[in-house]
Design an enzyme around this catalytic site. Sequence first.
Site, mmCIF file in Angstrom:
data_model
loop_
_atom_site.group_PDB
_atom_site.id
_atom_site.type_symbol
_atom_site.label_atom_id
_atom_site.label_comp_id
_atom_site.label_asym_id
_atom_site.label_seq_id
_atom_site.Cartn_x
_atom_site.Cartn_y
_atom_site.Cartn_z
ATOM 1 N N LYS A 98 -14.381 -9.962 8.762
ATOM 2 C CA LYS A 98 -15.256 -8.941 8.163
ATOM 3 C C LYS A 98 -16.662 -8.996 8.767
ATOM 4 C CE LYS A 98 -12.788 -8.431 3.779
ATOM 5 N NZ LYS A 98 -11.946 -9.637 3.698
ATOM 6 N N ASP A 153 -22.763 -7.314 10.862
ATOM 7 C CA ASP A 153 -24.163 -7.536 11.248
ATOM 8 C C ASP A 153 -24.491 -6.653 12.450
ATOM 9 O OD1 ASP A 153 -26.731 -8.793 11.455
ATOM 10 O OD2 ASP A 153 -25.869 -10.630 10.646
#
Length: 260
Positions: A94, A97
């Site tokens: 996941k 950023d």
Amino acid sequence: MDRKNCSFESRITTTNHPLTRKLFEIMANKKTNLCVAADVTTTEELVSLADKVGPHICLLKTHIDILTNFSQDTIDKLRDLAAKHNFLLFEDRKFGDIGSTVANQYSGGAYKIVEWADLVTVHGLPGDGVIKGLVSAINGRTRGCVLVSQMSSSGALTSEEYVENCSKMAENHTYFVVGFVSQSSKSGDPRFILFTPGVRLGKTGDGLGQQYVTPRSAILERGADIIIVGRGITQASDPVAAAKEYREEAFDAYQERIKH
Ligand code: S5P
């Protein structure tokens, strides 16, 4: 051509993504649309589980950072088992950023995910720089990502608008995105695979926000192509028997769906 009415075989030619094609081929040939979420905490348990459920799955989903004894040996063994049983490796990292950071997280650190995971999960939240960052780290390898557009947990902030925007992001990056982790999909685009977690028989939740539906409901009502099952299998008294049961329920439901 609506995704939900089409066989996995017939969807192979709708995409140029080599891993989407490979996954459709595996699902059609092995007759399984089950992904096991192998959320165990030692290499020994992970390798043993992967070998046992391997014949029944198209994908093995890992959270590699929950292992207490990760090493290169973990990866060597997983890759051998993926080849032996013909499934793909799916690291549920996941990523969420900026592009530059995820490129480093993907290729570096202790896990060097890009070297072994065919697919990874990605949040669309940062915008498509997250995808560009991951792609910058691939270095000629055949890799793909799955966009987490809607979560299974109660109170998830993934609104309808967010889901829509993830769909648009996927359409702009079809060379990398193979589909969505989601609880439902309005998209009928046959190129994208819908992966649905939060699937378990005989339970509706886990007391920590997870919400479950049955394999039939995930596939027939919500349009899942692949169900992701963790504790329903890993915590069963007989994980292999449980994997067989989920596999059969899921593939029967898929066959029922494409008949209509
Ligand atoms: O929305 C989500 C997305 C994911 S990838 N909800 C989820 O539960 N997952 C993952 O699926 C989660 O990280 C876990 O590995 C698995 C579900 O596990 P289970 O034990 O609840 O079936």
